[in-house]
Motif scaffolding. Structure first.
Motif, PDB file in Angstrom:
ATOM      1  N   THR A   9       0.722  -1.170   0.071  1.00 56.22           N
ATOM      2  CA  THR A   9       0.010   0.105   0.088  1.00 56.22           C
ATOM      3  C   THR A   9       0.732   1.032  -0.065  1.00 56.22           C
ATOM      4  O   THR A   9       0.407   2.265  -0.540  1.00 56.22           O
ATOM      5  N   ALA A  10       1.996   0.945   0.667  1.00 55.97           N
ATOM      6  CA  ALA A  10       2.677   2.325   0.742  1.00 55.97           C
ATOM      7  C   ALA A  10       3.506   2.853  -0.545  1.00 55.97           C
ATOM      8  O   ALA A  10       3.658   3.808  -0.943  1.00 55.97           O
ATOM      9  N   LEU A  11       3.841   1.462  -1.054  1.00 52.47           N
ATOM     10  CA  LEU A  11       4.480   1.732  -2.413  1.00 52.47           C
ATOM     11  C   LEU A  11       3.822   2.322  -3.475  1.00 52.47           C
ATOM     12  O   LEU A  11       4.041   2.839  -4.244  1.00 52.47           O
ATOM     13  N   THR A  12       2.556   1.792  -3.422  1.00 55.11           N
ATOM     14  CA  THR A  12       1.482   2.086  -4.598  1.00 55.11           C
ATOM     15  C   THR A  12       1.081   3.657  -4.350  1.00 55.11           C
ATOM     16  O   THR A  12       0.682   4.441  -5.205  1.00 55.11           O
ATOM     17  N   THR A  13       0.687   3.878  -3.112  1.00 55.14           N
ATOM     18  CA  THR A  13       0.070   5.302  -2.850  1.00 55.14           C
ATOM     19  C   THR A  13       1.118   6.462  -2.606  1.00 55.14           C
ATOM     20  O   THR A  13       0.497   7.550  -3.120  1.00 55.14           O
ATOM     21  N   THR A  14       1.868   6.271  -1.841  1.00 58.34           N
ATOM     22  CA  THR A  14       3.027   7.220  -1.689  1.00 58.34           C
ATOM     23  C   THR A  14       4.044   7.333  -2.520  1.00 58.34           C
ATOM     24  O   THR A  14       4.652   8.430  -3.093  1.00 58.34           O
ATOM     25  N   HIS A  15       4.266   6.360  -3.411  1.00 57.32           N
ATOM     26  CA  HIS A  15       5.676   6.316  -4.249  1.00 57.32           C
ATOM     27  C   HIS A  15       5.238   6.177  -5.546  1.00 57.32           C
ATOM     28  O   HIS A  15       6.016   5.807  -6.469  1.00 57.32           O
ATOM     29  N   SER A  31      14.741 -11.995   4.061  1.00 60.38           N
ATOM     30  CA  SER A  31      15.957 -11.623   3.984  1.00 60.38           C
ATOM     31  C   SER A  31      16.504 -10.498   5.084  1.00 60.38           C
ATOM     32  O   SER A  31      17.522 -10.132   5.085  1.00 60.38           O
ATOM     33  N   GLN A  32      15.579 -10.069   5.843  1.00 59.46           N
ATOM     34  CA  GLN A  32      15.835  -9.023   6.923  1.00 59.46           C
ATOM     35  C   GLN A  32      15.756  -9.484   8.223  1.00 59.46           C
ATOM     36  O   GLN A  32      15.533 -10.929   8.243  1.00 59.46           O
ATOM     37  N   ARG A  33      16.591  -8.873   9.028  1.00 59.37           N
ATOM     38  CA  ARG A  33      16.789  -9.550  10.475  1.00 59.37           C
ATOM     39  C   ARG A  33      15.581  -9.655  11.161  1.00 59.37           C
ATOM     40  O   ARG A  33      14.526  -9.156  10.868  1.00 59.37           O
ATOM     41  N   HIS A  34      15.520 -10.279  12.060  1.00 55.07           N
ATOM     42  CA  HIS A  34      14.454 -10.432  13.077  1.00 55.07           C
ATOM     43  C   HIS A  34      14.729  -9.933  14.514  1.00 55.07           C
ATOM     44  O   HIS A  34      15.839 -10.247  15.051  1.00 55.07           O
ATOM     45  N   PRO A  35      13.900  -9.130  15.057  1.00 49.35           N
ATOM     46  CA  PRO A  35      12.695  -8.756  14.373  1.00 49.35           C
ATOM     47  C   PRO A  35      12.995  -7.918  13.537  1.00 49.35           C
ATOM     48  O   PRO A  35      13.883  -7.283  13.313  1.00 49.35           O
ATOM     49  N   PRO A  36      12.127  -7.681  12.247  1.00 49.12           N
ATOM     50  CA  PRO A  36      12.101  -6.855  11.358  1.00 49.12           C
ATOM     51  C   PRO A  36      12.271  -5.435  11.743  1.00 49.12           C
ATOM     52  O   PRO A  36      11.973  -4.940  12.679  1.00 49.12           O
ATOM     53  N   PRO A  37      12.826  -4.376  10.697  1.00 45.85           N
ATOM     54  CA  PRO A  37      13.023  -3.053  10.968  1.00 45.85           C
ATOM     55  C   PRO A  37      11.785  -2.467  10.961  1.00 45.85           C
ATOM     56  O   PRO A  37      10.626  -3.177  10.541  1.00 45.85           O
ATOM     57  N   PRO A  38      11.477  -1.322  11.310  1.00 42.60           N
ATOM     58  CA  PRO A  38      10.551  -0.432  11.358  1.00 42.60           C
ATOM     59  C   PRO A  38       9.847  -0.478   9.945  1.00 42.60           C
ATOM     60  O   PRO A  38      10.559  -0.487   8.811  1.00 42.60           O
ATOM     61  N   LEU A  39       8.790  -0.492   9.698  1.00 42.55           N
ATOM     62  CA  LEU A  39       7.976  -0.260   8.362  1.00 42.55           C
ATOM     63  C   LEU A  39       8.473   0.869   7.253  1.00 42.55           C
ATOM     64  O   LEU A  39       8.790   0.547   6.119  1.00 42.55           O
ATOM     65  N   PRO A  40       8.821   2.001   7.705  1.00 42.42           N
ATOM     66  CA  PRO A  40       9.391   2.975   6.967  1.00 42.42           C
ATOM     67  C   PRO A  40      10.799   2.343   6.169  1.00 42.42           C
ATOM     68  O   PRO A  40      11.099   2.574   4.992  1.00 42.42           O
ATOM     69  N   THR A  41      11.379   1.976   6.783  1.00 40.44           N
ATOM     70  CA  THR A  41      12.797   1.268   6.588  1.00 40.44           C
ATOM     71  C   THR A  41      12.402   0.113   5.587  1.00 40.44           C
ATOM     72  O   THR A  41      13.237  -0.043   4.532  1.00 40.44           O
ATOM     73  N   LEU A  42      11.430  -0.713   5.769  1.00 43.03           N
ATOM     74  CA  LEU A  42      11.050  -1.853   4.880  1.00 43.03           C
ATOM     75  C   LEU A  42      10.540  -1.035   3.556  1.00 43.03           C
ATOM     76  O   LEU A  42      10.686  -1.821   2.463  1.00 43.03           O
ATOM     77  N   ALA A  44      11.258   1.587   2.387  1.00 40.56           N
ATOM     78  CA  ALA A  44      12.337   2.377   1.539  1.00 40.56           C
ATOM     79  C   ALA A  44      13.302   1.132   0.882  1.00 40.56           C
ATOM     80  O   ALA A  44      13.924   1.389  -0.318  1.00 40.56           O
ATOM     81  N   THR A  45      13.499   0.326   1.488  1.00 42.49           N
ATOM     82  CA  THR A  45      14.248  -0.964   0.948  1.00 42.49           C
ATOM     83  C   THR A  45      13.423  -1.746  -0.161  1.00 42.49           C
ATOM     84  O   THR A  45      13.894  -1.860  -1.239  1.00 42.49           O
ATOM     85  N   ALA A  46      12.277  -1.835  -0.193  1.00 39.94           N
ATOM     86  CA  ALA A  46      11.504  -2.457  -1.104  1.00 39.94           C
ATOM     87  C   ALA A  46      11.239  -1.473  -2.414  1.00 39.94           C
ATOM     88  O   ALA A  46      11.431  -1.908  -3.497  1.00 39.94           O
ATOM     89  N   LEU A  50      12.905  -2.240  -6.154  1.00 39.83           N
ATOM     90  CA  LEU A  50      11.862  -2.203  -7.381  1.00 39.83           C
ATOM     91  C   LEU A  50      12.607  -1.202  -8.473  1.00 39.83           C
ATOM     92  O   LEU A  50      12.492  -1.435  -9.590  1.00 39.83           O
ATOM     93  N   LEU A  51      12.961  -0.131  -7.770  1.00 42.09           N
ATOM     94  CA  LEU A  51      13.601   0.797  -8.761  1.00 42.09           C
ATOM     95  C   LEU A  51      14.916   0.355  -9.623  1.00 42.09           C
ATOM     96  O   LEU A  51      14.930   0.865 -10.673  1.00 42.09           O
TER      97      LEU A  51
END
Length: 265
Positions: A9-15, A31-42, A44-46, A50-51
């Motif tokens: 949703t963040a990728l499609t609506t915000t970016h 592929s991320q560490r556990h526990p996963p990083p915060p949503l904004p970091t994920l 940004a990585t995604a 994609l780009l």
């Protein structure tokens, strides 16, 4: 809402990016560490991945959502003018400055190939990349030798220098009266020409890189099968497909030489 859905949703609506598939998002999360990083970091990585990806890669995008919502509708060349009914995300496969002759571009690239760049009315001879002389200059050593020479066909060499070395931006952007033609590809693999109707910021040879993603907004005009690009309906997202950029740079001079030879015949 689960984590993959939040990222999508963040990728499609915000970016303004096409929706990635659930499998691709799950692979990203695994592929991320556990526990996963915060949503904004994920997010940004995604976004960065994609780009840097080929939009036509199988399994990358959600086939149920991407095809109807993010790809170009078919517009026949016989149609004088049509407008896109929705936003479409495309990637750049080629870029050419139509305001300059192909022969001028050949001479420019040959000058760069010889290690020359033009700065004002000075021709600056640069050492080959990786040479000791270049390393000394980077550390503040002796500057490259300069030779006074009238402005010639290689006067815009700086504009293509960054592209030739694989960089993403040029030292001298295209002029305000330049007109660029690009080859664009959507997520279905459909290719169309794009023509710069009005100058776009950060757009042109040496600034636009191969694989860069662009959003064509709803209302974009398609005339005779050619997408007309202007700031109001065109949004550059960035990104680059490394393998495509390298191949394009290496083959550009050969393609221009071939085109010049065909024109002369």
């Amino acid at each position: 809402m689960d984590l993959p859905s939040q990222i999508r949703t963040a990728l499609t609506t915000t970016h303004s990016l096409p929706p990635p598939s659930t499998a691709w998002l799950q692979a990203l999360l695994s592929s991320q560490r556990h526990p996963p990083p915060p949503l904004p970091t994920l997010v940004a990585t995604a976004r960065a991945r994609l780009l840097a990806a080929d939009l036509t890669t199988p399994g990358l995008l959600d086939p149920a959502a991407a095809a109807p919502s993010s790809c170009l509708p078919a517009v026949a060349p016989s149609v004088a003018e049509a407008r896109l009914p929705r936003d479409a995300v495309v990637q750049v496969l080629d870029v050419e400055n139509l305001a300059r002759s192909r022969w001028d571009q050949v001479e420019e690239l040959e000058a760069i190939e010889r290690g020359e760049q033009t700065r004002g009315r000075e021709v600056v001879r640069l050492p080959p990349p990786g040479s000791e002389e270049g390393e000394d200059d980077d550390r503040g050593g002796a500057a490259p030798t300069q030779q006074q020479q009238p402005r010639g066909p290689a006067a815009a060499a700086t504009a293509a220098a960054a592209t030739t070395t694989g960089a993403g931006s040029a030292g001298k952007p295209a002029g305000k009266n330049a007109t660029h033609r690009v080859v664009l590809q959507d997520c279905k693999g459909q290719k169309v020409f794009g023509l710069e109707l009005r100058r776009l910021d950060r757009f042109g040879v040496g600034e636009t890189v191969i694989g860069e993603k662009i959003v064509l907004k709803a209302g974009t005009v398609v005339a005779r099968g050619v997408v007309l690009l202007e700031p109001a309906t065109c949004k550059l997202l960035g990104g680059k497909v490394e393998a495509w950029q390298k191949s394009w740079v290496e083959g550009r001079l050969a393609r221009l030489r071939e085109a010049v030879g065909a024109d002369r015949r």
